[in-house]
Design a protein around this motif. Sequence first.
Motif, PDB file in Angstrom:
ATOM      1  N   UNK A 221       0.823  -1.210   0.000  1.00 31.52           N
ATOM      2  CA  UNK A 221       0.000   0.000   0.000  1.00 31.52           C
ATOM      3  C   UNK A 221       0.858   1.262   0.000  1.00 31.52           C
ATOM      4  N   UNK A 222       0.391   2.265  -0.723  1.00 31.63           N
ATOM      5  CA  UNK A 222       1.060   3.568  -0.758  1.00 31.63           C
ATOM      6  C   UNK A 222       0.035   4.665  -0.517  1.00 31.63           C
ATOM      7  N   UNK A 223       0.317   5.541   0.447  1.00 31.47           N
ATOM      8  CA  UNK A 223      -0.515   6.722   0.631  1.00 31.47           C
ATOM      9  C   UNK A 223      -0.114   7.746  -0.426  1.00 31.47           C
ATOM     10  N   UNK A 224      -1.064   8.069  -1.300  1.00 31.88           N
ATOM     11  CA  UNK A 224      -0.799   9.111  -2.298  1.00 31.88           C
ATOM     12  C   UNK A 224      -1.359  10.408  -1.742  1.00 31.88           C
ATOM     13  N   UNK A 225      -0.590  10.994  -0.841  1.00 27.59           N
ATOM     14  CA  UNK A 225      -0.975  12.223  -0.152  1.00 27.59           C
ATOM     15  C   UNK A 225       0.279  13.074   0.001  1.00 27.59           C
ATOM     16  N   UNK A 226       0.088  14.389   0.036  1.00 32.70           N
ATOM     17  CA  UNK A 226       1.225  15.292   0.247  1.00 32.70           C
ATOM     18  C   UNK A 226       1.768  15.098   1.664  1.00 32.70           C
ATOM     19  N   UNK A 227       3.059  15.418   1.859  1.00 34.52           N
ATOM     20  CA  UNK A 227       3.641  15.201   3.192  1.00 34.52           C
ATOM     21  C   UNK A 227       3.153  16.188   4.249  1.00 34.52           C
ATOM     22  N   UNK A 228       2.368  17.205   3.830  1.00 36.92           N
ATOM     23  CA  UNK A 228       1.877  18.177   4.812  1.00 36.92           C
ATOM     24  C   UNK A 228       0.346  18.268   4.766  1.00 36.92           C
ATOM     25  N   UNK A 229      -0.349  17.307   5.418  1.00 38.95           N
ATOM     26  CA  UNK A 229      -1.812  17.418   5.484  1.00 38.95           C
ATOM     27  C   UNK A 229      -2.194  18.642   6.326  1.00 38.95           C
ATOM     28  N   UNK A 230      -3.420  19.111   6.158  1.00 42.22           N
ATOM     29  CA  UNK A 230      -3.878  20.312   6.883  1.00 42.22           C
ATOM     30  C   UNK A 230      -5.243  20.041   7.500  1.00 42.22           C
ATOM     31  N   UNK A 231      -5.648  20.902   8.432  1.00 39.42           N
ATOM     32  CA  UNK A 231      -7.013  20.781   8.956  1.00 39.42           C
ATOM     33  C   UNK A 231      -7.972  21.458   7.973  1.00 39.42           C
ATOM     34  N   UNK A 232      -9.255  21.182   8.137  1.00 37.27           N
ATOM     35  CA  UNK A 232     -10.252  21.809   7.264  1.00 37.27           C
ATOM     36  C   UNK A 232     -10.223  23.337   7.402  1.00 37.27           C
ATOM     37  N   UNK A 233     -10.000  23.831   8.621  1.00 39.21           N
ATOM     38  CA  UNK A 233      -9.929  25.287   8.815  1.00 39.21           C
ATOM     39  C   UNK A 233      -8.736  25.858   8.047  1.00 39.21           C
ATOM     40  N   UNK A 234      -7.600  25.161   8.096  1.00 39.84           N
ATOM     41  CA  UNK A 234      -6.414  25.626   7.349  1.00 39.84           C
ATOM     42  C   UNK A 234      -6.664  25.572   5.844  1.00 39.84           C
ATOM     43  N   UNK A 235      -7.334  24.496   5.401  1.00 40.67           N
ATOM     44  CA  UNK A 235      -7.625  24.347   3.975  1.00 40.67           C
ATOM     45  C   UNK A 235      -8.535  25.491   3.514  1.00 40.67           C
ATOM     46  N   UNK A 236      -9.560  25.773   4.314  1.00 47.50           N
ATOM     47  CA  UNK A 236     -10.520  26.830   3.982  1.00 47.50           C
ATOM     48  C   UNK A 236      -9.800  28.171   3.865  1.00 47.50           C
ATOM     49  N   UNK A 237      -8.940  28.455   4.824  1.00 48.94           N
ATOM     50  CA  UNK A 237      -8.214  29.731   4.807  1.00 48.94           C
ATOM     51  C   UNK A 237      -7.260  29.797   3.613  1.00 48.94           C
ATOM     52  N   UNK A 238      -6.591  28.693   3.323  1.00 47.15           N
ATOM     53  CA  UNK A 238      -5.618  28.696   2.210  1.00 47.15           C
ATOM     54  C   UNK A 238      -6.324  28.869   0.867  1.00 47.15           C
ATOM     55  N   UNK A 239      -7.468  28.211   0.682  1.00 46.52           N
ATOM     56  CA  UNK A 239      -8.184  28.326  -0.588  1.00 46.52           C
ATOM     57  C   UNK A 239      -8.742  29.741  -0.756  1.00 46.52           C
ATOM     58  N   UNK A 240      -9.287  30.296   0.328  1.00 40.88           N
ATOM     59  CA  UNK A 240      -9.817  31.668   0.264  1.00 40.88           C
ATOM     60  C   UNK A 240      -8.681  32.637  -0.065  1.00 40.88           C
ATOM     61  N   UNK A 241      -7.521  32.435   0.565  1.00 44.40           N
ATOM     62  CA  UNK A 241      -6.383  33.333   0.312  1.00 44.40           C
ATOM     63  C   UNK A 241      -5.919  33.205  -1.140  1.00 44.40           C
TER      64      UNK A 241
END
Length: 299
Positions: A221-241
Motif C-alpha cells: 500500500x502507498x498513501x498518495x498524499x502530500x507530506x503536509x496534510x492540513x485541517x479543514x480550517x487551514x484548507x478553507x483559509x488557504x483556498x480563500x487566500x
Amino acid sequence: MHLLLTGATGTLGRPLCADLLRSGHQLTVLSRQAPERVRALCGAAVEVWSDLAAWTPQRHFDAVINLAGEPIADARWTAARKARLRDSRIALTEQLLQRIAAAERRPAVLLSGSAVGWYGDGGERVFTEAAPAAQDFAARLCADWEAAARPAEALGVRLCTLRTGLVLARRGGLLARMRLPFSLGLGARLGDGRQWMSWIHEDDWRELTLWLLAHPQARGPFNLTAPQPVTNAEFTAALAAALHRPALLAAPSWALKLAAGEMAPLLLGGQRVLPEHAAALGFHFRHPSLAGALRDLLG
Ligand SMILES: NC(=O)c1ccc[n+]([C@@H]2O[C@H](COP(=O)([O-])OP(=O)(O)OC[C@H]3O[C@@H](n4cnc5c(N)ncnc54)[C@H](OP(=O)(O)O)[C@@H]3O)[C@@H](O)[C@H]2O)c1
C-alpha cells in the motif's frame, strides 16, 4: 509498455493517459462509454474495450492500472448506491484478477485503487500505511477493494494499492466543486474545522503513480498524499487566500449531518495521513505545501 487501464476516462485517468501516451506507451482502456468518446477523453491512439471478456489468455499486458469506481461523494448513500459503489470497484477488480490469473503471460505489475478512507475518521492520530482499516462504510469499501486485488501477489504480479487522498486538480474533483462558492466569498469551514484533510496535487499523484509503475522495489500500500496534510480550517483559509476572497463562514455540523446523512463523516471527519512508503523509497513531492499547490493550480 502496453498497459490496460480501467477508470481512465475520469479526473485522474485522463491526464495519466496523456502522460503515458506521450512517453510512447500503448494503452487499452476498459470503459462503459462509446469508443469515440473514450478516444476523445483519453487519446486518439487508445484501444477501447467495453468488456473484460476481450482479454483472452493470449493477450499480454505489461501493466494494469485499475481506477474504475462509481463516484463516492456525488449522491447520498442509499442501499442501491452503496451496492454500486462496491460492485464498480470490488466486482470489477475480482474480474480483473480472474483475467490476470488466466493470462499465459501475466502483467509484471498491477496498480489498483484505494483511498485514505481506509483509515476512517482518525481525529488527531497520524496514519502511515501500517495502520489497519477502520470499520465504517468507506473504510470497508477500501479494505475490500484492496483485498480483491491482493491475490495478484500470489500470481507473481507486483501489486501497489493506491491509497489516494483528496486530489486537487485543474479540472474536476474537489477544487472544481469548491471554487465557485469560495470565489463568491461563500467559502465555509465545515463544522469546527478541526478535521484533517490529506490532499495531493494532481501532478504529484500522477508522478507518484508513474513512479510506482517504474520501480520494481515498490510494492504494497502507498498513501498518495502530500507530506503536509492540513485541517479543514487551514484548507478553507488557504483556498480563500489563493482566490483573494474572505472565508468567514462556518457550515454547522448539524446541517451537514442532515444534508449528507451517512456521508457526513466524509465532510466532518478526516484523517491525518503521511506518505511514509513513498518517502522511504525516495519519492520527491513537487508540491509539498498546500499554499504552493493552490498557487500552482489556481494561477
Ligand atoms: N479524485 C480523488 O480525489 C480521489 C480520492 C480518493 C480515491 N479516488 C479513487 O480513484 C479512482 C479515480 O478517481 P477519479 O477522481 O478519476 O474518479 P472519476 O473521475 O469519478 O472517474 C472514475 C472512473 O470510473 C469509472 N466508473 C464510474 N462509475 C462506474 C461504475 N458504476 N462502474 C464501472 N466503472 C465506473 C468511469 O469510467 P467509464 O465511464 O469510462 O466506464 C470513470 O471514468 C476512483 O475509483 C476514486 O474513488 C479518487
